[in-house]
Design a protein around this motif. Structure first.
Motif, PDB file in Angstrom:
ATOM      1  N   ASP A  26      84.491  28.631  14.505  1.00 50.72           N
ATOM      2  CA  ASP A  26      83.898  29.120  15.745  1.00 50.72           C
ATOM      3  C   ASP A  26      83.135  30.417  15.522  1.00 50.72           C
ATOM      4  N   PRO A  27      82.184  30.718  16.394  1.00 48.45           N
ATOM      5  CA  PRO A  27      81.449  31.979  16.256  1.00 48.45           C
ATOM      6  C   PRO A  27      82.402  33.172  16.317  1.00 48.45           C
ATOM      7  N   GLY A  28      82.162  34.120  15.442  1.00 50.17           N
ATOM      8  CA  GLY A  28      82.914  35.360  15.496  1.00 50.17           C
ATOM      9  C   GLY A  28      84.335  35.291  14.973  1.00 50.17           C
ATOM     10  N   ILE A  29      84.692  34.173  14.366  1.00 50.96           N
ATOM     11  CA  ILE A  29      86.072  34.023  13.921  1.00 50.96           C
ATOM     12  C   ILE A  29      86.328  34.817  12.629  1.00 50.96           C
ATOM     13  N   GLY A  30      85.257  35.084  11.875  1.00 50.39           N
ATOM     14  CA  GLY A  30      85.418  35.874  10.645  1.00 50.39           C
ATOM     15  C   GLY A  30      84.935  35.176   9.393  1.00 50.39           C
ATOM     16  N   LYS A  31      84.016  34.218   9.541  1.00 47.17           N
ATOM     17  CA  LYS A  31      83.528  33.481   8.375  1.00 47.17           C
ATOM     18  C   LYS A  31      82.766  34.396   7.416  1.00 47.17           C
ATOM     19  N   SER A  32      81.859  35.201   7.987  1.00 45.37           N
ATOM     20  CA  SER A  32      81.060  36.081   7.130  1.00 45.37           C
ATOM     21  C   SER A  32      81.950  37.119   6.462  1.00 45.37           C
ATOM     22  N   THR A  33      82.935  37.589   7.193  1.00 46.86           N
ATOM     23  CA  THR A  33      83.855  38.575   6.636  1.00 46.86           C
ATOM     24  C   THR A  33      84.596  37.991   5.446  1.00 46.86           C
ATOM     25  N   GLU A  39      71.348  35.055   8.730  1.00 49.07           N
ATOM     26  CA  GLU A  39      71.739  35.371  10.086  1.00 49.07           C
ATOM     27  C   GLU A  39      71.636  36.858  10.350  1.00 49.07           C
ATOM     28  N   ARG A  99      78.726  45.973   7.092  1.00 49.03           N
ATOM     29  CA  ARG A  99      80.006  45.291   7.033  1.00 49.03           C
ATOM     30  C   ARG A  99      80.718  45.601   5.715  1.00 49.03           C
ATOM     31  N   ARG A 140      82.275  48.926   5.849  1.00 50.12           N
ATOM     32  CA  ARG A 140      83.483  48.931   6.681  1.00 50.12           C
ATOM     33  C   ARG A 140      84.662  48.295   5.936  1.00 50.12           C
ATOM     34  N   HIS A 196      78.390  26.763  11.568  1.00 56.31           N
ATOM     35  CA  HIS A 196      78.970  27.038  12.889  1.00 56.31           C
ATOM     36  C   HIS A 196      79.479  25.764  13.507  1.00 56.31           C
ATOM     37  N   MET A 247      93.330  39.511  10.851  1.00 53.46           N
ATOM     38  CA  MET A 247      92.076  40.248  11.027  1.00 53.46           C
ATOM     39  C   MET A 247      92.385  41.713  11.328  1.00 53.46           C
ATOM     40  N   ASP A 285      90.774  45.987  10.960  1.00 56.02           N
ATOM     41  CA  ASP A 285      89.473  46.660  10.940  1.00 56.02           C
ATOM     42  C   ASP A 285      88.942  46.821   9.517  1.00 56.02           C
TER      43      ASP A 285
HETATM   44  N1  LIG Z   1      84.397  47.436  13.482  1.00 58.86           N
HETATM   45  C1  LIG Z   1      85.252  46.444  13.524  1.00 58.86           C
HETATM   46  N2  LIG Z   1      86.569  46.671  13.544  1.00 58.86           N
HETATM   47  C2  LIG Z   1      87.444  45.652  13.571  1.00 58.86           C
HETATM   48  N3  LIG Z   1      87.101  44.377  13.561  1.00 58.86           N
HETATM   49  C3  LIG Z   1      85.816  44.082  13.538  1.00 58.86           C
HETATM   50  C4  LIG Z   1      84.833  45.077  13.505  1.00 58.86           C
HETATM   51  N4  LIG Z   1      83.618  44.473  13.483  1.00 58.86           N
HETATM   52  C5  LIG Z   1      83.871  43.148  13.486  1.00 58.86           C
HETATM   53  N5  LIG Z   1      85.185  42.913  13.524  1.00 58.86           N
HETATM   54  C6  LIG Z   1      85.848  41.592  13.539  1.00 58.86           C
HETATM   55  O1  LIG Z   1      85.094  40.687  12.817  1.00 58.86           O
HETATM   56  C7  LIG Z   1      84.818  39.536  13.613  1.00 58.86           C
HETATM   57  C8  LIG Z   1      83.449  39.020  13.288  1.00 58.86           C
HETATM   58  O2  LIG Z   1      83.510  38.566  11.997  1.00 58.86           O
HETATM   59  P1  LIG Z   1      82.336  37.776  11.296  1.00 58.86           P
HETATM   60  O3  LIG Z   1      81.037  38.395  11.612  1.00 58.86           O
HETATM   61  O4  LIG Z   1      82.752  37.619   9.894  1.00 58.86           O
HETATM   62  O5  LIG Z   1      82.428  36.384  12.048  1.00 58.86           O
HETATM   63  P2  LIG Z   1      81.558  35.103  11.799  1.00 58.86           P
HETATM   64  O6  LIG Z   1      82.523  33.958  11.882  1.00 58.86           O
HETATM   65  O7  LIG Z   1      80.724  35.245  10.602  1.00 58.86           O
HETATM   66  O8  LIG Z   1      80.666  35.130  13.103  1.00 58.86           O
HETATM   67  P3  LIG Z   1      79.236  34.451  13.350  1.00 58.86           P
HETATM   68  O9  LIG Z   1      79.549  33.056  13.721  1.00 58.86           O
HETATM   69  O10 LIG Z   1      78.682  35.212  14.487  1.00 58.86           O
HETATM   70  O11 LIG Z   1      78.459  34.583  12.096  1.00 58.86           O
HETATM   71  C9  LIG Z   1      84.891  40.009  15.021  1.00 58.86           C
HETATM   72  O12 LIG Z   1      85.284  38.983  15.884  1.00 58.86           O
HETATM   73  C10 LIG Z   1      85.939  41.079  14.934  1.00 58.86           C
HETATM   74  O13 LIG Z   1      87.219  40.515  15.122  1.00 58.86           O
END
Ligand SMILES: Nc1ncnc2c1ncn2[C@@H]1O[C@H](COP(=O)(O)OP(=O)(O)OP(=O)(O)O)[C@@H](O)[C@H]1O
Ligand SMILES: [Mg+2]
Length: 462
Positions: A95-102, A124, A133, A136, A214, A266, A268
């Motif tokens: 799902d979007p924002g779940i943390g894939k890129s992280t 993206e 990122r 961080r 996604h 997850m 920070d």
């Molecule tokens: N400054 C921050 N401190 C803590 N957590 C953060 C911070 N910035 C982002 N995050 C966490 O990282 C998550 C986003 O992670 P990431 O960008 O890896 O997701 P993604 O799956 O790649 O999203 P997308 O589908 O938009 O590419 C956020 O939902 C949040 O939980």
């Protein structure tokens, strides 16, 4: 004959239709049909050179097991089956924002620090965003090669010339664009063509390829479903955004098992590995609440303890059955068994069932824990805080054996539980799992016994 210049492609399953309709007949999804131009057909086949002969070989031969590159993130390596396989493609969906890129940035940076050449292509985010990122996450010093690009032709030319590349991450495949395919990035045709090109390169150049994809319910972006057949492994990154932990699950793996999960938290500073998931899942459990039972489950080869919560409330109108983390059908079956075989009256009640923490349980072995939670809620008597439950419940109410009893018992003991409620040993030949000596074993043959025990407790308390 005049060809139609447009067609409608289901963005969920890839089925093609000459006319638009609201629902895809092939996969049943609504609103997933998107107009795409028909690709130009290659010229007449007659002009092509005759095909070459394909050489066949026997099954035996010099083939070493795939040399794997461990990413250094143990939970990811476990799900991959030991690490990334060169010349293979992995799809990481979620799902979007779940943390894939992280997750992928962390894996890529760790691998780069281990002196492997890693290329990270973000379609993206800008280079600055990825750098932010990385800072961080404390990964800014990793010798990773980063680019922001979406043109597959350019990326392919670069990869064709690059030497000794161990890993290429494409974030995400929906943003990639291949000229010659006349549809927008993210449509099924583009995603399929771009992925095909990148996977072909991975196989010929020998690097491991990770495609981030996604998943959205709205069909505006091509779901990675069409990609699942093209790649060697498919990992899903799931979790509830309300919870801090995330589960990485393999749904397809040509080089390993598909029943392993990786558990992350997850923070920070990015995704932290969770070596002991049971402790995390049980962290917020309160003892002495009716309707809660601990399930000694198994995810892959890994025992995981989870809390199952049940709530019964008198229904106004049609009783509701709401389930989070378990199958609705399975709950309906268990409710019927409890009612018919154990005399537990639940028909006028709303039933809510929740697997605390956001994990999805697929094992039938959870039946006994769910039954215990329901019986506990019905009798308004808490289960004993030191007890775990596991066992499958059959339609006649019998409690059946499940696999890996020993591993479950060991995990329960490790986390300080002192009693396990489990299926009765088979009369003939059934071996009882050898349990840690400190663990008291309570064998249950039929759910009626379990229900009766809670009811008796309730009478005693009154
Ligand atoms: N400054 C921050 N401190 C803590 N957590 C953060 C911070 N910035 C982002 N995050 C966490 O990282 C998550 C986003 O992670 P990431 O960008 O890896 O997701 P993604 O799956 O790649 O999203 P997308 O589908 O938009 O590419 C956020 O939902 C949040 O939980
Ligand atoms: Mg991302």
């Amino acid at each position: 004959m005049a060809k139609p210049s447009h067609r409608y492609v289901c963005q969920n399953c890839g089925a093609v239709y000459p006319k638009w309709s609201g629902r895809c007949d092939s996969c049943g999804e609504w609103n997933t049909l998107v107009e795409e131009s028909v690709e130009a057909r290659p010229g007449p086949v007659a002009k092509a050179a005759p095909g070459k002969r394909v050489a066949f070989v026997g099954l035996q031969g010099e083939t070493a097991p795939p040399p794997r590159a461990a990413t250094g993130i143990a939970e990811l390596d476990r799900v991959l089956g030991g690490g990334l396989v060169p010349a293979s493609a992995v799809l990481v969906g979620g799902d979007p924002g779940i943390g894939k890129s992280t997750l992928m940035l962390q894996a890529a940076a760790t691998l780069a620090r281990a002196e492997k050449r890693v290329l990270y292509v973000s379609g993206e985010e800008s280079v600055e965003q990825v750098r932010l990122r990385a800072r961080r996450l404390g990964l800014a010093d990793a010798p990773l090669e980063l680019a922001s690009a979406i043109n597959v032709r350019d990326i392919a030319a670069t990869l064709e010339a690059a030497r000794d590349v161990a890993l290429v991450v494409i974030d995400s495949i929906q943003t990639m664009w291949l000229d010659g395919v006349e549809s927008a990035p993210g449509t099924v045709s583009q995603v399929r063509a771009a992925a095909f090109e990148l996977i072909r390169l991975a196989k010929s150049r020998g690097f491991a390829l990770v495609l981030v994809g996604h998943v959205t319910k709205e069909g505006t972006i091509a779901g990675p479903r069409v990609l699942e057949h093209m790649v060697d492994a498919v990992l899903y990154f799931e979790g509830d955004r309300g919870h801090q932990f995330r589960i990485l699950r393999a749904v397809k793996n040509r080089f390993g098992a598909t029943d392993e999960i990786g558990v992350f938290e997850m923070t920070d500073r990015g995704l932290a590995e969770v070596a002991n998931p049971s402790a995390l899942f049980l962290a917020e459990r309160r003892g002495n609440v009716a309707g809660s039972a601990v399930f000694a489950g198994l995810e892959g080869t890994r025992p995981v303890l989870l809390e199952v919560q049940a709530l019964l409330a008198s229904a106004s109108g049609t009783p509701r059955r709401a389930v989070v983390g378990w199958e609705t059908g399975r709950l309906a079956m268990l409710l019927a068994v409890l009612e018919a075989r154990a005399g537990l009256r639940l028909s006028g009640l709303d039933v809510y069932l929740n697997v605390a923490g956001g994990l999805r349980v697929g094992e039938p072995a959870a039946d006994l824990a769910v039954a215990a939670a329901l019986a506990s809620a019905a009798a308004d008597q808490p289960t004993s805080a030191g007890t775990v439950y596991f066992g499958e419940v059959g339609l006649s109410g019998e409690v059946r054996q499940v696999a890996q009893g020993e591993a479950r018992l060991k995990e329960a003991h490790k986390l300080g539980f002192d009693r396990a409620c489990l299926p009765r040993r088979l009369a003939r030949g059934g071996a009882r799992p050898t349990a840690p000596a400190a663990l008291e074993l309570d064998e249950v043959g039929h759910v009626a016994d379990l229900v009766a025990a809670f009811a008796a407790e309730s009478v005693r308390a009154a």
